[in-house]
Design an enzyme around this catalytic site. Structure first.
Site, PDB file in Angstrom:
ATOM      1  N   GLU A 407       0.812  -1.220   0.000  1.00 39.20           N
ATOM      2  CA  GLU A 407       0.000   0.000   0.000  1.00 39.20           C
ATOM      3  C   GLU A 407       0.843   1.266   0.000  1.00 39.20           C
ATOM      4  O   GLU A 407       0.526   2.238  -0.691  1.00 39.20           O
ATOM      5  CB  GLU A 407      -0.943  -0.007   1.207  1.00 39.20           C
ATOM      6  CG  GLU A 407      -2.103  -0.972   1.113  1.00 39.20           C
ATOM      7  CD  GLU A 407      -1.728  -2.413   1.413  1.00 39.20           C
ATOM      8  OE1 GLU A 407      -2.579  -3.303   1.198  1.00 39.20           O
ATOM      9  OE2 GLU A 407      -0.579  -2.651   1.863  1.00 39.20           O
ATOM     10  N   HIS A 474     -11.140  -6.081   8.758  1.00 41.17           N
ATOM     11  CA  HIS A 474     -11.819  -5.795   7.494  1.00 41.17           C
ATOM     12  C   HIS A 474     -13.105  -5.005   7.722  1.00 41.17           C
ATOM     13  O   HIS A 474     -13.985  -5.000   6.864  1.00 41.17           O
ATOM     14  CB  HIS A 474     -12.166  -7.095   6.746  1.00 41.17           C
ATOM     15  CG  HIS A 474     -10.981  -7.891   6.317  1.00 41.17           C
ATOM     16  ND1 HIS A 474     -10.251  -8.653   7.188  1.00 41.17           N
ATOM     17  CD2 HIS A 474     -10.387  -8.038   5.096  1.00 41.17           C
ATOM     18  CE1 HIS A 474      -9.261  -9.252   6.535  1.00 41.17           C
ATOM     19  NE2 HIS A 474      -9.317  -8.886   5.268  1.00 41.17           N
TER      20      HIS A 474
END
Length: 668
Positions: A407, A474
């Site tokens: 990322e 998540h």
């Protein structure tokens, strides 16, 4: 042994066939850097500059690399690369003003040293975190490759910087994408006081390139001819055969990390060894011995440089100190963006939230012919939520780019694309994973325009939120990490219509935008949405219901929770405000409603402490206190991570407590 002979034995200059003018230019550029540094050390002791990171002994790397590149090719230097700036012929008084915090510098007094960039000279300065600029170089090189410019991008770091994760992410991305980047590693022996032996456990940093399938070269960083000649040859080849190359320059730092650090931790025999390899003195001796430079010419060159330095210092000293201007400071945080409204002319179609995001992305790709989207599994697979399904067939893999799992490196590449004039959208597979890219977002993207007037034209899509049994990693809705960071915009729609229009505007906006998309809404919320491309303004809330009893402020999935409660409590006459964007925040709509109803409840999915509801509550108390009939109430989720089991998740979420808290406030 004579002095000149010892110099000659240190380096083999004669093996390279360079003409006299190039040799003299190399010397002049190194000497200019050296003499400026010596002057700065005097000024530092006099308290006329605040800090200095010396590159004495390493001048040949900065000068050699810069002269080997074309003027239109970007260089990303470090704080010991003065020679990059001077070899690109930046007016010296502007550098001196930069170091004195004056307006003619490059950061308007907002940053110091070499923490700046300039598009005029194709230089992109560092941030103190070192590693991110490696990934930024990838983005610039990607833009060159996409536009078939046949240009090289050079980026610097030290041996200490190779220990950072950004280094490994950047090399991996560059190799996978075959980007024309020169990764220039100045191995100068120490990261502050930590020796190289405690930074890595291999013989050479160049050895690390093998793990990334990358070509590498070891270059004598104190030999200006070797640096210039080898880098010129490699750069020429890369322009025609794009690929990354790692260059390890063996050199030494003759002064402290910065002047206050000193060099007491360095063994004296090591200092003595490298002193004999001084790049300026050795090369000067070679030029004189081979009658390329006479003693008189040498004296004249030095005198001219000293005169130039003093003249430019006088000009910098004569400039007035910066006077703080509140309006200028606030206005420079974001690049000015004049919202352009696009109205849909076609029909409407009932679509899901997820379809609205996909349509907006697709139509924005058509609107901006060079827009690039990047993310894990977004190409042929279409992303884990299938939002980009079919995009590769429409736009090709150059613009719809699968990324490695990194990322930080991808956010940095997006920043590099922006520097090169290309918009990009980055998909975080889940908003939770943004923590792995946190540094470049809050320290690079957010601060670039304020620091040196460089926009970060990047949208980061953030699939977020609980309610789907996805557990602690998540399910987070982490908007508060970013709403408190000046320079970022944060958008958080609750309906398909808003999602489509606001995403289009976010992509048009040249500032960095975090675009939150609640996963629980993706396939559960439907709405009639224009089929054409259209935009909606940022910073404008939506008043979904109107009433006089109470004001409800919410965003994202919480808006739908509030609607459910109001639908089952028809007697409650409420204003329901959907914020839609959190930064900028529509305080006008909030305050107007608060003054009308006298009671305000703020519903958020995030846990309570430090959430945006706290700031909204404070703003209302500070600006509407005399209109209130009760304290402002915040309703938020539990102060725990988000659990997996449905019964625990339901207990965690603020949804389960909102109705009770709303009724209690009405009865206050």
């Amino acid at each position: 042994m004579s002095t000149n002979t010892s110099f000659e034995n240190n380096f083999n200059y004669s093996q390279y066939n360079l003409n006299t003018s190039v040799l003299v230019d190399l010397y002049k550029n190194m000497l200019l850097s050296r003499l400026i540094e010596e002057k700065m050390l005097i000024l530092l002791r006099q308290g006329k500059i605040s800090k200095w990171f010396s590159g004495i002994g390493q001048e040949s790397i900065s000068v050699g690399v810069t002269m080997a590149l074309n003027l239109e090719e970007y260089i990303l230097p470090m704080h010991r690369n003065l020679g990059v700036f001077t070899t690109r012929h930046i007016p010296l008084y502007r550098l001196f003003c930069q170091w004195q915090g004056k307006a003619s510098g490059f950061t308007k007094g907002r940053d110091r040293s070499f923490h700046f960039g300039t598009q005029d000279y194709k230089i992109v300065g560092m941030i103190s975190h070192l590693g991110p600029q490696l990934g930024v170089a990838n983005g610039i090189a990607l833009a060159s490759k996409l536009n078939n410019k046949h240009q090289v991008t050079a980026v610097f770091t030290g041996e200490g910087g190779t220990s950072e994760g950004d280094f490994h992410e950047a090399l991996n991305i560059a190799s996978v994408w075959q980007l024309p980047v020169l990764f220039c590693i100045e191995n100068n022996g120490y990261g502050l006081s930590t020796p190289a032996s405690e930074q890595y456990n291999c013989e050479h940093i160049a050895d690390k390139a093998l793990g990334y399938g990358m070509e590498a070269h070891i270059i004598d960083g104190n030999n200006i001819i070797e640096v210039y000649s080898k880098v010129s040859e490699i750069a020429k080849n890369i322009r025609e055969n794009p690929r990354p190359v790692l260059l390890e320059f063996k050199t030494f730092r003759m002064r402290g990390h910065e002047e206050a650090s000193g060099t007491k931790y360095v063994p004296q025999d090591l200092m003595d060894f490298w002193a004999k390899k001084d790049p300026v003195i050795n090369f000067q001796a070679y030029l004189r011995e081979h009658h390329i430079l006479s003693e008189g010419e040498e004296v004249k060159i030095k005198a001219d440089i000293i005169h130039e330095i003093n003249d430019h210092l006088d000009k910098a000293y004569a400039e007035d100190e910066i006077l703080p201007d509140l309006i200028n400071e606030l206005n420079d945080v974001y690049k000015p963006f004049k919202y352009q409204e696009f109205k849909a002319n076609g029909g409407f179609k009932e679509i899901r939230f997820i379809d609205a995001v996909s349509e907006s992305l697709r139509q924005s790709m058509e609107q901006h012919s060079d827009l690039v989207i990047m993310g894990q599994d977004i190409a042929e697979y279409g992303g884990v939520f299938k939002i980009t399904e079919g995009f590769v067939e429409l736009f090709g893999k150059e613009r719809v780019r699968n990324t490695p799992i990194c990322e930080s490196g991808i956010v940095e590449a997006a920043m590099g694309l922006s520097i090169a004039g290309i918009k990009s959208v980055v998909e975080m597979q889940f908003a939770d994973f943004v923590s792995s890219g946190f540094n470049p977002i809050v320290n690079y993207l957010a601060k670039s325009h304020y620091r040196w007037n460089q926009e970060a034209d990047v949208v980061i899509r953030m699939p977020c939120g609980a309610g789907v049994g996805a557990g602690p990693f998540h399910s987070q809705t982490n908007e508060a990490w970013f709403t408190k960071t000046p320079g970022l915009k944060v958008v958080y729609p609750a309906f398909p219509y808003d999602a489509k229009g606001l995403l289009a505007t976010s992509i048009n906006d040249p500032n960095p935008v975090l675009f939150f998309e609640h996963k629980a809404l993706y396939r559960n919320i439907r709405q009639n949405v224009p089929t054409d491309y259209y935009t909606l303004p940022l910073g404008k809330a939506s008043l979904l219901k109107e009433g006089n009893d109470i004001s409800i402020v919410a965003f994202g999935a919480a808006v739908h929770w509030a609607i459910e409660v109001l639908d089952t409590n028809n007697h409650i006459n409420a204003d329901l405000i959907d914020l839609r964007t959190l930064q900028p925040l529509d305080t006008e709509t909030i305050f107007s409603s608060a003054k009308k109803t006298g009671k305000v409840i703020i519903l958020q999915e995030d846990s309570l402490f430090g959430g945006i509801a706290s700031d909204i509550s404070s703003l209302i108390m500070e600006n509407c206190f005399e209109y209130l009939d009760a304290p402002v109430k915040r309703v938020a989720s539990l102060e725990t991570p988000i659990p997996f089991a449905s019964q625990l998740e339901n207990q965690y979420l603020s949804k389960s407590r909102f109705e009770k808290e709303l009724i209690e406030l009405l009865e206050y």
